[in-house]
Design an enzyme around this catalytic site. Structure first.
Site, PDB file in Angstrom:
ATOM      1  N   LYS A 150       0.829  -1.206   0.000  1.00 52.26           N
ATOM      2  CA  LYS A 150       0.000   0.000   0.000  1.00 52.26           C
ATOM      3  C   LYS A 150       0.868   1.263   0.000  1.00 52.26           C
ATOM      4  CE  LYS A 150      -3.895  -2.121   2.443  1.00 52.26           C
ATOM      5  NZ  LYS A 150      -4.713  -2.034   3.679  1.00 52.26           N
ATOM      6  N   TYR A 196     -12.356  -2.140  -3.611  1.00 49.87           N
ATOM      7  CA  TYR A 196     -12.941  -2.106  -2.267  1.00 49.87           C
ATOM      8  C   TYR A 196     -14.463  -2.038  -2.296  1.00 49.87           C
ATOM      9  CZ  TYR A 196      -8.272  -1.386  -0.331  1.00 49.87           C
ATOM     10  OH  TYR A 196      -6.959  -1.532   0.040  1.00 49.87           O
ATOM     11  N   ASN A 243      -1.805  -0.007   7.128  1.00 51.09           N
ATOM     12  CA  ASN A 243      -1.214  -1.258   7.603  1.00 51.09           C
ATOM     13  C   ASN A 243      -0.288  -1.918   6.584  1.00 51.09           C
ATOM     14  OD1 ASN A 243      -3.117  -2.256   5.827  1.00 51.09           O
ATOM     15  ND2 ASN A 243      -4.386  -3.222   7.397  1.00 51.09           N
ATOM     16  N   HIS A 250      -1.773  -5.268   1.477  1.00 54.37           N
ATOM     17  CA  HIS A 250      -3.053  -5.946   1.246  1.00 54.37           C
ATOM     18  C   HIS A 250      -2.749  -7.329   0.693  1.00 54.37           C
ATOM     19  CE1 HIS A 250      -7.088  -6.840  -0.262  1.00 54.37           C
ATOM     20  NE2 HIS A 250      -6.467  -7.328  -1.311  1.00 54.37           N
ATOM     21  N   GLU A 274      -9.231 -10.243  -7.799  1.00 53.16           N
ATOM     22  CA  GLU A 274      -8.232  -9.191  -7.606  1.00 53.16           C
ATOM     23  C   GLU A 274      -7.128  -9.257  -8.654  1.00 53.16           C
ATOM     24  OE1 GLU A 274      -8.603  -8.038  -2.983  1.00 53.16           O
ATOM     25  OE2 GLU A 274      -7.365  -9.779  -3.388  1.00 53.16           O
TER      26      GLU A 274
END
Length: 159
Positions: free
Chosen positions: A13, A53, A116, A119, A132
Site C-alpha cells: 500500500k 474495495y 497497515n 493488502h 483481484e
C-alpha cells in the site's frame, strides 16, 4: 503452474511504498519459497479503488480507504506457490497491526489500522484471488516460468 500451486494477489500500500518496504516484503515472500509471477508499480485511480474495495462501499471508513489507496503509488504483485494464499496471509498478519504477531509483515512494520502496509487476498473468500488478479493484471502480464528451487522447497518435487 504445477498441480499444487495457486496464485494470490498482494499489494504494498502507499504507506509501505513511501517507507521503502517493497524490497523487504518481496524478499520475505521469496525466502518463504513463493514465486513472483507478476509485479506492477502503479497509481490507483478512484475507479479502480471503488472496484477493489466495492464490498466496503457505504461503510463509514470507505471514503477514507479510497482516499488513502489513491494518495500515492502502490506495488501490485501476484505470487505463486503451494497454498500461496494462506501462506501469504499468515506472513502478513492481522488486519490491525496491534494484533499482529512479531515476525509478520504488519507486526514488524504496521503502525495503524488504516495504514497497515500491505493488502493480501482473503483465503476465506472463494474467488477473491481471481477477482483481484483480474482487476489489476492482464493475463499476458503474468509470467509462467520454472523455478529451480521448487525441488528444494516442496517434498513432492524431485531433486
Amino acid at each position: 503452474m504445477s498441480h499444487h500451486d495457486e496464485r494470490t494477489f498482494v499489494m504494498v500500500k502507499p504507506d509501505g511504498v513511501q517507507r521503502g518496504l517493497i524490497g523487504e516484503i518481496v524478499s520475505r515472500f521469496e525466502e518463504r519459497g513463493l514465486k513472483l509471477v507478476g509485479g506492477k508499480f502503479m497509481q490507483i485511480d478512484e475507479d479502480l479503488a471503488h472496484q477493489h474495495y466495492g464490498e466496503h462501499e457505504g461503510k463509514p471508513f470507505f471514503d477514507g480507504l479510497v482516499d488513502f489507496i489513491t494518495s500515492a503509488p502502490v506495488f501490485a504483485m501476484v505470487w505463486e506457490g503451494a497454498d500461496a494464499t494462506r501462506q501469504v496471509r499468515s506472513m502478513v498478519g492481522e488486519t490491525d497491526p496491534a494484533e499482529s504477531a512479531p515476525g509478520t509483515i504488519r507486526g514488524d512494520f504496521g503502525l495503524d489500522l488504516g495504514q497497515n502496509v500491505i493488502h493480501a487476498s482473503d483465503h476465506e473468500d472463494e474467488g477473491a484471488n481471481e477477482r483481484e488478479i483480474d482487476l489489476f493484471f492482464d493475463e499476458e502480464e503474468l509470467v509462467d516460468y520454472g523455478l529451480d528451487t521448487a525441488a528444494w522447497v516442496y517434498e513432492d518435487e524431485q531433486h
